[in-house]
Design a protein around this motif. Sequence first.
Motif, PDB file in Angstrom:
ATOM      1  N   TYR A  24       0.844  -1.204   0.000  1.00 16.23           N
ATOM      2  CA  TYR A  24       0.000   0.000   0.000  1.00 16.23           C
ATOM      3  C   TYR A  24       0.873   1.247   0.000  1.00 16.23           C
ATOM      4  O   TYR A  24       0.709   2.150  -0.830  1.00 16.23           O
ATOM      5  CB  TYR A  24      -0.905  -0.055   1.230  1.00 16.23           C
ATOM      6  N   ALA A  25       1.862   1.288   0.903  1.00 13.88           N
ATOM      7  CA  ALA A  25       2.721   2.472   1.017  1.00 13.88           C
ATOM      8  C   ALA A  25       3.587   2.631  -0.226  1.00 13.88           C
ATOM      9  O   ALA A  25       3.943   3.746  -0.608  1.00 13.88           O
ATOM     10  CB  ALA A  25       3.585   2.371   2.261  1.00 13.88           C
ATOM     11  N   GLY A  26       3.921   1.525  -0.855  1.00 12.41           N
ATOM     12  CA  GLY A  26       4.765   1.583  -2.047  1.00 12.41           C
ATOM     13  C   GLY A  26       3.960   1.807  -3.335  1.00 12.41           C
ATOM     14  O   GLY A  26       4.516   1.728  -4.430  1.00 12.41           O
ATOM     15  N   GLY A  27       2.678   2.043  -3.196  1.00 11.94           N
ATOM     16  CA  GLY A  27       1.841   2.305  -4.375  1.00 11.94           C
ATOM     17  C   GLY A  27       1.557   1.064  -5.202  1.00 11.94           C
ATOM     18  O   GLY A  27       1.115   1.151  -6.354  1.00 11.94           O
ATOM     19  N   ASN A  28       1.769  -0.102  -4.588  1.00  6.87           N
ATOM     20  CA  ASN A  28       1.593  -1.365  -5.289  1.00  6.87           C
ATOM     21  C   ASN A  28       0.190  -1.910  -5.040  1.00  6.87           C
ATOM     22  O   ASN A  28      -0.005  -2.888  -4.327  1.00  6.87           O
ATOM     23  CB  ASN A  28       2.609  -2.345  -4.673  1.00  6.87           C
ATOM     24  N   SER A  29      -0.809  -1.278  -5.640  1.00  7.28           N
ATOM     25  CA  SER A  29      -2.183  -1.567  -5.195  1.00  7.28           C
ATOM     26  C   SER A  29      -2.629  -2.987  -5.530  1.00  7.28           C
ATOM     27  O   SER A  29      -3.458  -3.552  -4.823  1.00  7.28           O
ATOM     28  CB  SER A  29      -3.155  -0.531  -5.741  1.00  7.28           C
ATOM     29  N   ASP A  30      -2.066  -3.576  -6.575  1.00 12.17           N
ATOM     30  CA  ASP A  30      -2.450  -4.960  -6.902  1.00 12.17           C
ATOM     31  C   ASP A  30      -2.075  -5.919  -5.781  1.00 12.17           C
ATOM     32  O   ASP A  30      -2.870  -6.762  -5.373  1.00 12.17           O
ATOM     33  CB  ASP A  30      -1.713  -5.444  -8.166  1.00 12.17           C
ATOM     34  N   VAL A  31      -0.832  -5.763  -5.326  1.00  9.96           N
ATOM     35  CA  VAL A  31      -0.360  -6.642  -4.243  1.00  9.96           C
ATOM     36  C   VAL A  31      -1.153  -6.376  -2.969  1.00  9.96           C
ATOM     37  O   VAL A  31      -1.572  -7.310  -2.266  1.00  9.96           O
ATOM     38  CB  VAL A  31       1.151  -6.434  -3.989  1.00  9.96           C
ATOM     39  N   ALA A  32      -1.400  -5.090  -2.684  1.00  5.91           N
ATOM     40  CA  ALA A  32      -2.170  -4.750  -1.476  1.00  5.91           C
ATOM     41  C   ALA A  32      -3.546  -5.411  -1.547  1.00  5.91           C
ATOM     42  O   ALA A  32      -4.039  -5.967  -0.560  1.00  5.91           O
ATOM     43  CB  ALA A  32      -2.298  -3.240  -1.330  1.00  5.91           C
ATOM     44  N   GLU A  33      -4.154  -5.380  -2.719  1.00  5.89           N
ATOM     45  CA  GLU A  33      -5.488  -5.969  -2.871  1.00  5.89           C
ATOM     46  C   GLU A  33      -5.448  -7.490  -2.695  1.00  5.89           C
ATOM     47  O   GLU A  33      -6.315  -8.088  -2.073  1.00  5.89           O
ATOM     48  CB  GLU A  33      -6.055  -5.604  -4.240  1.00  5.89           C
ATOM     49  N   LYS A  34      -4.387  -8.065  -3.244  1.00  3.72           N
ATOM     50  CA  LYS A  34      -4.247  -9.524  -3.093  1.00  3.72           C
ATOM     51  C   LYS A  34      -4.146  -9.915  -1.612  1.00  3.72           C
ATOM     52  O   LYS A  34      -4.803 -10.852  -1.154  1.00  3.72           O
ATOM     53  CB  LYS A  34      -2.982  -9.967  -3.852  1.00  3.72           C
ATOM     54  N   GLU A  35      -3.337  -9.171  -0.888  1.00  6.46           N
ATOM     55  CA  GLU A  35      -3.187  -9.465   0.551  1.00  6.46           C
ATOM     56  C   GLU A  35      -4.503  -9.225   1.283  1.00  6.46           C
ATOM     57  O   GLU A  35      -4.876  -9.974   2.186  1.00  6.46           O
ATOM     58  CB  GLU A  35      -2.074  -8.616   1.183  1.00  6.46           C
ATOM     59  N   PHE A  36      -5.199  -8.160   0.896  1.00 12.32           N
ATOM     60  CA  PHE A  36      -6.492  -7.877   1.530  1.00 12.32           C
ATOM     61  C   PHE A  36      -7.457  -9.050   1.291  1.00 12.32           C
ATOM     62  O   PHE A  36      -8.126  -9.523   2.213  1.00 12.32           O
ATOM     63  CB  PHE A  36      -7.104  -6.576   0.991  1.00 12.32           C
ATOM     64  N   ASN A  37      -7.508  -9.520   0.052  1.00 12.76           N
ATOM     65  CA  ASN A  37      -8.433 -10.622  -0.267  1.00 12.76           C
ATOM     66  C   ASN A  37      -8.073 -11.885   0.498  1.00 12.76           C
ATOM     67  O   ASN A  37      -8.940 -12.629   0.933  1.00 12.76           O
ATOM     68  CB  ASN A  37      -8.437 -10.895  -1.771  1.00 12.76           C
ATOM     69  N   PHE A  38      -6.764 -12.074   0.686  1.00 14.92           N
ATOM     70  CA  PHE A  38      -6.332 -13.231   1.473  1.00 14.92           C
ATOM     71  C   PHE A  38      -6.852 -13.121   2.910  1.00 14.92           C
ATOM     72  O   PHE A  38      -7.439 -14.058   3.456  1.00 14.92           O
ATOM     73  CB  PHE A  38      -4.802 -13.350   1.447  1.00 14.92           C
ATOM     74  N   LEU A  39      -6.653 -11.929   3.500  1.00 11.41           N
ATOM     75  CA  LEU A  39      -7.107 -11.715   4.890  1.00 11.41           C
ATOM     76  C   LEU A  39      -8.602 -11.907   5.019  1.00 11.41           C
ATOM     77  O   LEU A  39      -9.099 -12.517   5.969  1.00 11.41           O
ATOM     78  CB  LEU A  39      -6.796 -10.270   5.313  1.00 11.41           C
ATOM     79  N   LYS A  40      -9.313 -11.372   4.030  1.00 11.69           N
ATOM     80  CA  LYS A  40     -10.771 -11.454   4.041  1.00 11.69           C
ATOM     81  C   LYS A  40     -11.209 -12.916   3.991  1.00 11.69           C
ATOM     82  O   LYS A  40     -11.981 -13.371   4.831  1.00 11.69           O
ATOM     83  CB  LYS A  40     -11.293 -10.666   2.830  1.00 11.69           C
ATOM     84  N   SER A  41     -10.661 -13.678   3.049  1.00 15.01           N
ATOM     85  CA  SER A  41     -11.176 -15.043   2.938  1.00 15.01           C
ATOM     86  C   SER A  41     -10.711 -15.905   4.119  1.00 15.01           C
ATOM     87  O   SER A  41     -11.445 -16.770   4.573  1.00 15.01           O
ATOM     88  CB  SER A  41     -10.841 -15.675   1.589  1.00 15.01           C
ATOM     89  N   TYR A  42      -9.523 -15.624   4.633  1.00 13.08           N
ATOM     90  CA  TYR A  42      -9.044 -16.372   5.805  1.00 13.08           C
ATOM     91  C   TYR A  42     -10.001 -16.189   6.996  1.00 13.08           C
ATOM     92  O   TYR A  42     -10.430 -17.157   7.628  1.00 13.08           O
ATOM     93  CB  TYR A  42      -7.627 -15.896   6.150  1.00 13.08           C
ATOM     94  N   HIS A  43     -10.360 -14.944   7.281  1.00  8.63           N
ATOM     95  CA  HIS A  43     -11.245 -14.703   8.431  1.00  8.63           C
ATOM     96  C   HIS A  43     -12.667 -15.185   8.147  1.00  8.63           C
ATOM     97  O   HIS A  43     -13.340 -15.700   9.039  1.00  8.63           O
ATOM     98  CB  HIS A  43     -11.216 -13.219   8.835  1.00  8.63           C
ATOM     99  N   GLU A  44     -13.110 -15.026   6.910  1.00 10.72           N
ATOM    100  CA  GLU A  44     -14.470 -15.495   6.581  1.00 10.72           C
ATOM    101  C   GLU A  44     -14.570 -17.011   6.705  1.00 10.72           C
ATOM    102  O   GLU A  44     -15.584 -17.545   7.144  1.00 10.72           O
ATOM    103  CB  GLU A  44     -14.854 -15.054   5.162  1.00 10.72           C
TER     104      GLU A  44
END
Length: 421
Positions: free
Chosen positions: A53-73
């Motif tokens: 996110y801080a490095g402006g790498n929004s694809d990677v940030a989104e991938k990590e977010f989706n991982f967190l989301k599905s893990y908790h869900e």
Amino acid sequence: MLVFKFGGASVKSADAVRNIVSILEKYSDKHIVVVVSAMGKTTNAIERMIEAYAGGNSDVAEKEFNFLKSYHEEIASGLFGKEPHDAHAAIECLLDQLKLRLEKEPTLNYDYDYDQLICYGELLSTTIISHFLNLSGLATRWMDIRRSLKSDNTWREARVDWELSTRLVNEHFEFNGENILITQGFLASTINDQSTSLGREGSDYTAAILAYMLRAENVTIWKDVPGVLNADPKYFDDTVLLEQLSYLDAIELAYFGTSVIHPKTIKPLQNKHINLHVKSFLDPEAPGTLVGNLSYDKLTPSFIFKMDQVLIRTSPLDFSFINENNLEEIFGIFSKNGLKINLMQNSAISFKMIVNNDKRKLRAVIDELEKSYKVSYQTGLELVTIRYFDQSTIDRVMINKELILEQRGVHNIELLIRDLG
Ligand code: ASP
Ligand code: MG
């Protein structure tokens, strides 16, 4: 009143959460403050997300977010099923907040952004577990620790405001019919409610802080190991369980890097004579380790390994000797960049420091040092501390290693070594 702390490994899956319910059921006649970390390796995943996110790498940030989301869900559906349940709504609400935050531009302050995002790991875990405890018939209230634990704004290493927090914690942590109050480890907030964090692995410290402020009977840290061992089984065969530890031995071991207890944990407990138990959540009946006001005759040697160490050598460019003025400047550079020194040693013309290989901070420190010093460094080293050492314990550690530097005290020896393959 007891304080229990459950770390990431103890809440990494739906089954793990069920296991902590079965532990808590054994203490149903007690009032318990339960401090929980983020689930499994969530904090590492959020760190990767923040970096992207801080490095402006929004694809990677989104991938990590989706991982967190599905893990908790997935954990939530393992616990509550797939039908609508308040828990699902609460989790989605937190995930939406996190998502919104990620859509904002990062600020220029990485560490500030870090604290505003890293908190979601513990917010998610405690939300899920609190709903599940209630569903299991254990009356539980969810507490946002950030309302009670106040700190300064040293992002990522926040310092607790003891006076203010003691008042707020005692005001808020009241048992009103429920036997369990569950809250987040590792987090705090500033007086104007910006999230802060207490340093990686800081949930043990939170447990100790709350125990101190609420004058708990004792604290239990539930781990995936039988207690405090005399070495990390990852690096060592034939480890032994330390059944009893004095506060001082526990502080020394934690300070030098025993990963089982966070270094800041012991002091507040010692101050109020509160015992600490380190027990296995896989074998809750086993005694584990007791830390307290104890003394014993048998001093078991303990081994602490720090891998991936860097030795930095500095000497003044003008060939002057190392003196207190140089040291003040050198320490200032380390302190400003937040790079911790694991060991230091000086000679007349050089000053040596051993640090973790934290690339971001190391680069900044070396660049600054090079303005006034000749700097060289060596990577790929191991730092071994032996408490209650003797020659046989040293020999054991030195097999197939080259000694780079050593420092001996009365009880502890530190060996900086290189693996000869
Ligand atoms: N979740 C945080 C970390 O992994 C705090 C903790 O586990 O103690 O560092
Ligand atoms: Mg953890």
